[in-house]
Scaffold this active site. Structure first.
Site, PDB file in Angstrom:
ATOM      1  N   HIS A 222       0.608  -1.134  -0.133  1.00 38.71           N
ATOM      2  CA  HIS A 222       0.059   0.003   0.091  1.00 38.71           C
ATOM      3  C   HIS A 222       0.642   1.375  -0.015  1.00 38.71           C
ATOM      4  O   HIS A 222       0.812   1.844   0.985  1.00 38.71           O
ATOM      5  CB  HIS A 222      -0.964   0.042   1.150  1.00 38.71           C
ATOM      6  CG  HIS A 222      -2.313  -0.132   0.955  1.00 38.71           C
ATOM      7  ND1 HIS A 222      -3.001  -1.137   0.095  1.00 38.71           N
ATOM      8  CD2 HIS A 222      -3.317   0.836   1.098  1.00 38.71           C
ATOM      9  CE1 HIS A 222      -4.172  -0.865   0.005  1.00 38.71           C
ATOM     10  NE2 HIS A 222      -4.330   0.214   0.385  1.00 38.71           N
ATOM     11  N   ASP A 226      -3.572   7.001  -1.176  1.00 37.61           N
ATOM     12  CA  ASP A 226      -4.854   6.791  -1.919  1.00 37.61           C
ATOM     13  C   ASP A 226      -4.579   6.209  -3.241  1.00 37.61           C
ATOM     14  O   ASP A 226      -3.682   6.618  -3.807  1.00 37.61           O
ATOM     15  CB  ASP A 226      -5.718   7.957  -1.757  1.00 37.61           C
ATOM     16  CG  ASP A 226      -7.292   7.458  -2.066  1.00 37.61           C
ATOM     17  OD1 ASP A 226      -7.614   6.682  -1.753  1.00 37.61           O
ATOM     18  OD2 ASP A 226      -7.982   8.677  -3.002  1.00 37.61           O
ATOM     19  N   GLY A 229      -5.542   0.422  -4.905  1.00 35.39           N
ATOM     20  CA  GLY A 229      -6.179  -0.456  -5.674  1.00 35.39           C
ATOM     21  C   GLY A 229      -6.176  -0.324  -7.041  1.00 35.39           C
ATOM     22  O   GLY A 229      -6.055  -1.531  -7.806  1.00 35.39           O
ATOM     23  N   ARG A 230      -6.490   1.041  -7.516  1.00 38.82           N
ATOM     24  CA  ARG A 230      -6.626   1.142  -9.013  1.00 38.82           C
ATOM     25  C   ARG A 230      -5.164   1.092  -9.445  1.00 38.82           C
ATOM     26  O   ARG A 230      -4.992   0.728 -10.727  1.00 38.82           O
ATOM     27  CB  ARG A 230      -7.214   2.697  -9.209  1.00 38.82           C
ATOM     28  CG  ARG A 230      -8.809   2.647  -8.893  1.00 38.82           C
ATOM     29  CD  ARG A 230      -9.225   4.064  -8.884  1.00 38.82           C
ATOM     30  NE  ARG A 230      -8.939   4.696  -7.758  1.00 38.82           N
ATOM     31  CZ  ARG A 230      -9.214   6.012  -7.439  1.00 38.82           C
ATOM     32  NH1 ARG A 230      -9.691   6.880  -8.314  1.00 38.82           N
ATOM     33  NH2 ARG A 230      -8.939   6.388  -6.053  1.00 38.82           N
ATOM     34  N   THR A 231      -4.194   1.780  -8.811  1.00 43.95           N
ATOM     35  CA  THR A 231      -2.901   1.453  -9.379  1.00 43.95           C
ATOM     36  C   THR A 231      -2.464   0.059  -9.430  1.00 43.95           C
ATOM     37  O   THR A 231      -1.617  -0.222 -10.238  1.00 43.95           O
ATOM     38  CB  THR A 231      -2.112   2.495  -8.573  1.00 43.95           C
ATOM     39  OG1 THR A 231      -2.387   3.740  -8.183  1.00 43.95           O
ATOM     40  CG2 THR A 231      -0.465   2.605  -8.867  1.00 43.95           C
ATOM     41  N   GLY A 232      -2.733  -0.628  -8.543  1.00 46.58           N
ATOM     42  CA  GLY A 232      -2.173  -2.151  -8.385  1.00 46.58           C
ATOM     43  C   GLY A 232      -3.036  -2.832  -9.626  1.00 46.58           C
ATOM     44  O   GLY A 232      -2.394  -3.742 -10.044  1.00 46.58           O
ATOM     45  N   ARG A 233      -4.188  -2.465  -9.917  1.00 52.08           N
ATOM     46  CA  ARG A 233      -4.644  -3.109 -11.186  1.00 52.08           C
ATOM     47  C   ARG A 233      -4.142  -2.720 -12.396  1.00 52.08           C
ATOM     48  O   ARG A 233      -4.184  -3.383 -13.262  1.00 52.08           O
ATOM     49  CB  ARG A 233      -6.254  -3.191 -10.986  1.00 52.08           C
ATOM     50  CG  ARG A 233      -6.731  -3.914  -9.664  1.00 52.08           C
ATOM     51  CD  ARG A 233      -8.277  -4.148  -9.577  1.00 52.08           C
ATOM     52  NE  ARG A 233      -9.038  -2.443  -9.218  1.00 52.08           N
ATOM     53  CZ  ARG A 233      -9.065  -2.372  -7.908  1.00 52.08           C
ATOM     54  NH1 ARG A 233      -8.684  -3.147  -6.907  1.00 52.08           N
ATOM     55  NH2 ARG A 233      -9.573  -1.232  -7.515  1.00 52.08           N
TER      56      ARG A 233
END
Length: 395
Positions: A222, A226, A229-233
């Site tokens: 993480h 913020d 999640g979107r960066t990880g996908r």
């Protein structure tokens, strides 16, 4: 699997919690005991062996092969379908974070209407996905920072910079004390990101399993305040492209994950406990679901564009044909945006827009602050139906 080959669970370290406010509150003065919390200490994975059960390995291999076949099956249709699949992936990834909007709102935001916040944020995610694909040959911490910078541009969440404060998952926004999961202390982030991206660059691992584990490790780290999640996908898409699984299109894997978000989150939790199989299996299942959904979308788009051509009968290579093809991949636009994208003078484009509107291919409407906007509603309906299918749990 032997204990030596087992994937390690994350460790923990106990840290003191210091409020962001310099002065203690009345409640803090009433109960002045020091507060502590446990922050994750993820293992380093850059050189770790990845041992999968026969079932998980077979599932991942089958999904990987399906991704390759799907990408190859589109052939010369890439130009039309690639932008729509990319937007669908961005919208689905955003929906996992409870950000949703209609295809019409998203595409209107894309051409400059910032009045709808969710749609505007989803456009930022689309741009982050585009950045992820452009950086697919790098797979470095810097490339991840660039994806985040594009995603969070214009926000207060330090775009492209590693966090310098705790982040956690829990019911309280006041402190990480008692949180369900607290990410590693920020001083560890830089080294952990170097490690996970070294793992991502390896060429000795089954790709889909490698993608799933790199994604889970990233979400455990993480690294940002913020947009993790979107960066990880987006990183998932960057790895699939960089490793030649999806050479031409963005397979909307997030739409597959959206089919069962609880199972996806449970798999991330299991990964932190040292169970690597669930996240690999969820990535494989999500890929299969995404391909099925995308094939339905593409079939709808093929029927729509075939019907358009039968109605319009454009001459091959004509400006009218170019505008017609443009409407399929950019189903909300202004005369100015179409003119700039197609290299057709504004004066010359209006007759084609009038023709397509008269034939029912396009609809024209004056939008607030946008002027005249043209829409291809059949394409927008297909995109919204794709999103609806993605959000429906498999029976």
């Amino acid at each position: 699997m032997s204990a030596r080959d087992a994937w390690p669970a994350i460790g923990a370290e106990t840290l003191d919690w210091e409020s962001r406010y310099a002065e203690a509150s009345a409640l803090d003065r009433f109960d002045p005991r020091p507060q502590t919390y446990d922050a994750a200490v993820p293992p380093l994975i850059a050189e770790r062996a990845l041992q999968l059960s026969p079932r998980t390995a077979a599932l991942a291999r089958a999904a990987e092969n399906e991704l390759i076949r799907f990408d190859a099956s589109l052939n010369d249709e890439m130009t039309g379908f690639a932008p729509l699949l990319l937007r669908s992936e961005a919208a689905a990834s955003s929906q996992i974070e409870h950000l949703s909007a209609s295809a019409r709102a998203i595409l209107t935001a894309e051409i400059g209407d910032t009045s709808k916040r969710n749609a505007t944020e989803i456009v930022g995610n689309t741009r982050a996905m585009q950045s992820a694909l452009a950086l697919a040959d790098e797979l470095t911490p810097a490339s991840v920072q660039k994806m985040h910078e594009v995603l969070m541009d214009g926000t207060k969440h330090t775009p492209g910079q590693w966090r310098t404060e705790p982040v956690w998952i829990g019911t309280s926004a006041r402190s990480p004390v008692g949180a369900a999961f607290v990410a590693p202390r920020y001083e560890r982030v830089s080294a952990l990101m170097e490690d996970v991206m070294a793992f991502a660059r390896r060429d000795d691992l089954p790709v889909l399993a490698q993608v799933a584990v790199a994604h889970a490790q990233f979400e455990t780290i993480h690294p940002f305040t913020d947009g993790n999640g979107r960066t990880g996908r987006a990183l998932v898409q960057s790895m699939l492209r960089g490793k030649d699984i999806t050479r031409s299109v963005t397979v909307p894997v997030s739409a597959g994950l959206l089919t069962d978000v609880s199972a996806y989150h449970d798999a991330l939790t299991a990964y932190r406990a040292g169970e690597v199989q669930p996240i690999v299996e969820q990535m494989a299942i999500a890929s299969d679901d995404a391909i099925r959904n995308a094939r339905t979308l593409i079939a709808q788009l093929r029927d729509t564009t075939t019907g358009w051509r039968e109605t319009v009968r454009p001459r091959t290579g004509s400006q009218l044909e170019k505008v017609l093809d443009y409407a399929a991949r950019q189903p909300v636009f202004t005369a100015a945006s179409a003119s700039a994208d197609l290299g057709i003078g504004t004066t010359n484009i209006y007759p084609h827009l009038r023709r397509l509107t008269e034939l029912g291919v396009l609809k024209q409407k004056a939008e607030y602050k946008m002027g005249q906007v043209w829409r291809a509603d059949e394409v927008l309906v297909a995109l919204d139906e794709f999103a609806e299918r993605a959000g429906r749990r498999r029976g």
